[in-house]
Enzyme design. Structure first.
Site, PDB file in Angstrom:
ATOM      1  N   ASP A 190       0.828  -1.208   0.000  1.00  0.00           N
ATOM      2  CA  ASP A 190       0.000   0.000   0.000  1.00  0.00           C
ATOM      3  C   ASP A 190       0.864   1.261   0.000  1.00  0.00           C
ATOM      4  O   ASP A 190       0.490   2.277  -0.587  1.00  0.00           O
ATOM      5  CB  ASP A 190      -0.986   0.009   1.173  1.00  0.00           C
ATOM      6  CG  ASP A 190      -2.262   0.764   0.819  1.00  0.00           C
ATOM      7  OD1 ASP A 190      -2.732   0.598  -0.324  1.00  0.00           O
ATOM      8  OD2 ASP A 190      -2.766   1.518   1.645  1.00  0.00           O
TER       9      ASP A 190
ATOM     10  N   GLU B 261      -0.087  10.477   5.115  1.00  0.00           N
ATOM     11  CA  GLU B 261      -0.199   9.024   4.974  1.00  0.00           C
ATOM     12  C   GLU B 261       1.183   8.430   4.649  1.00  0.00           C
ATOM     13  O   GLU B 261       1.564   7.402   5.205  1.00  0.00           O
ATOM     14  CB  GLU B 261      -1.177   8.729   3.829  1.00  0.00           C
ATOM     15  CG  GLU B 261      -2.068   7.526   4.073  1.00  0.00           C
ATOM     16  CD  GLU B 261      -3.221   7.487   3.076  1.00  0.00           C
ATOM     17  OE1 GLU B 261      -4.174   8.276   3.234  1.00  0.00           O
ATOM     18  OE2 GLU B 261      -3.175   6.666   2.152  1.00  0.00           O
TER      19      GLU B 261
ATOM     20  N   GLU C 142     -11.152   6.212  -2.285  1.00  0.00           N
ATOM     21  CA  GLU C 142     -11.053   6.662  -0.887  1.00  0.00           C
ATOM     22  C   GLU C 142     -12.150   6.012  -0.020  1.00  0.00           C
ATOM     23  O   GLU C 142     -11.914   5.597   1.119  1.00  0.00           O
ATOM     24  CB  GLU C 142     -11.175   8.195  -0.798  1.00  0.00           C
ATOM     25  CG  GLU C 142     -10.061   8.957  -1.492  1.00  0.00           C
ATOM     26  CD  GLU C 142      -8.722   8.885  -0.752  1.00  0.00           C
ATOM     27  OE1 GLU C 142      -8.228   7.771  -0.512  1.00  0.00           O
ATOM     28  OE2 GLU C 142      -8.160   9.959  -0.451  1.00  0.00           O
TER      29      GLU C 142
ATOM     30  N   GLU D  62      -9.688  -3.050  -6.189  1.00  0.00           N
ATOM     31  CA  GLU D  62      -9.566  -3.061  -4.722  1.00  0.00           C
ATOM     32  C   GLU D  62      -9.657  -4.495  -4.186  1.00  0.00           C
ATOM     33  O   GLU D  62      -8.904  -4.886  -3.295  1.00  0.00           O
ATOM     34  CB  GLU D  62     -10.643  -2.173  -4.074  1.00  0.00           C
ATOM     35  CG  GLU D  62     -10.407  -0.682  -4.257  1.00  0.00           C
ATOM     36  CD  GLU D  62      -9.260  -0.116  -3.406  1.00  0.00           C
ATOM     37  OE1 GLU D  62      -8.872  -0.733  -2.396  1.00  0.00           O
ATOM     38  OE2 GLU D  62      -8.740   0.954  -3.783  1.00  0.00           O
TER      39      GLU D  62
HETATM   40  C1  LIG Z   1      -5.355   0.223  -2.499  1.00  0.00           C
HETATM   41  C2  LIG Z   1      -5.754   1.457  -1.787  1.00  0.00           C
HETATM   42  N1  LIG Z   1      -6.970   2.012  -2.021  1.00  0.00           N
HETATM   43  C3  LIG Z   1      -7.304   3.171  -1.354  1.00  0.00           C
HETATM   44  C4  LIG Z   1      -6.459   3.786  -0.477  1.00  0.00           C
HETATM   45  C5  LIG Z   1      -6.891   5.035   0.231  1.00  0.00           C
HETATM   46  N2  LIG Z   1      -6.100   6.166  -0.078  1.00  0.00           N
HETATM   47  C6  LIG Z   1      -5.229   3.205  -0.302  1.00  0.00           C
HETATM   48  N3  LIG Z   1      -4.328   3.742   0.552  1.00  0.00           N
HETATM   49  N4  LIG Z   1      -4.871   2.027  -0.944  1.00  0.00           N
END
Ligand SMILES: Cc1ncc(CN)c(N)n1
Length: 223
Positions: A48, A90, A142, A212
């Site tokens: 991520d 983040e 999001e 996702e």
């Molecule tokens: C795969 C994924 N999707 C969404 C997000 C949210 N910013 C993330 N951090 N990573």
């Protein structure tokens, strides 16, 4: 008088199985039930981090589109800029969290599902992609995280204490409000969009949900 159902809500209901697949994935259920395999969590963390780095230029392209193509560009630019600021935090958080778990971010190669998702994001940065399509993608990306991690904080969840901060990052009330603001922008754009753009936006909504699901699968031992 009954409230009008918005386009984004219509899609969520119409595609509820896929939507639930993305927001109630076994990876998320594992966190919520307290039986997550920590190696899956570490895989997710590293992958991520790489995703978020690729997400920044995508968000920058949405910001440019908002500035050029929205009737309410001041509001839209502020909401999107808030999202960029959150991404800055983040990235710092991922670095701190990775060192806490002993994950070496410099050694990580993006896995196939991550590469494909990042390529998709890059394709959406093209100036030919309409603002409406891009903001729908941004909103759903999001929102999947918001709804997934908020689920791990609901009453009755057994989320391990050491994962609560992760869940708070996306499951908190402020992030929920920010996602709602993105959803309102998406619905406002969709109200005045042509049928062709609405179809493209709905297809993009579905593609994001699929990416996702694949992303969670990868963390769970998929490719
Ligand atoms: C795969 C994924 N999707 C969404 C997000 C949210 N910013 C993330 N951090 N990573």
């Amino acid at each position: 008088m009954e409230a009008k159902i918005t386009a984004t809500e219509t899609w969520r209901r119409k595609h509820r199985l896929l939507h639930a697949g993305a927001t109630r994935h076994p990876f998320i259920r594992g966190i919520r039930d307290g039986n997550i395999d920590i190696s899956a969590f570490k895989t997710w963390l590293g992958q991520d981090y790489m995703f978020v780095r690729a997400f920044v230029p995508f968000v920058a392209s949405v910001l440019t589109k908002a500035w050029k193509g929205s009737n309410d560009s001041d509001n839209d630019v502020e909401v999107i800029l808030g999202g960029m600021a959150a991404l800055n935090d983040e990235i710092s958080w991922f670095k701190k969290e990775a060192s806490k778990w002993g994950v070496q971010l410099s050694n990580i190669a993006p896995q196939k599902a991550n590469q494909e998702y990042c390529r998709f994001l890059e394709s959406l940065t093209s100036p030919e992609v309409e603002y409406t399509v891009a903001i729908v993608a941004f909103w759903v990306i999001e929102t999947v995280y918001q709804e997934s991690f908020a689920h791990c904080l609901e009453d009755g969840s057994k989320t391990p204490p050491e994962l609560k901060e992760t869940c708070q990052r996306w499951g908190n009330e402020g992030f929920r409000e920010y996602c709602n603001s993105l959803g309102k922008i998406a619905d406002r754009q969709l109200e005045k969009a042509s049928d062709d753009v609405i179809s493209k936006a709905e297809a993009t909504f579905l593609q994001v949900l699929e990416y996702e699901v694949n992303f969670w699968n990868m963390s769970h031992g998929g490719t």
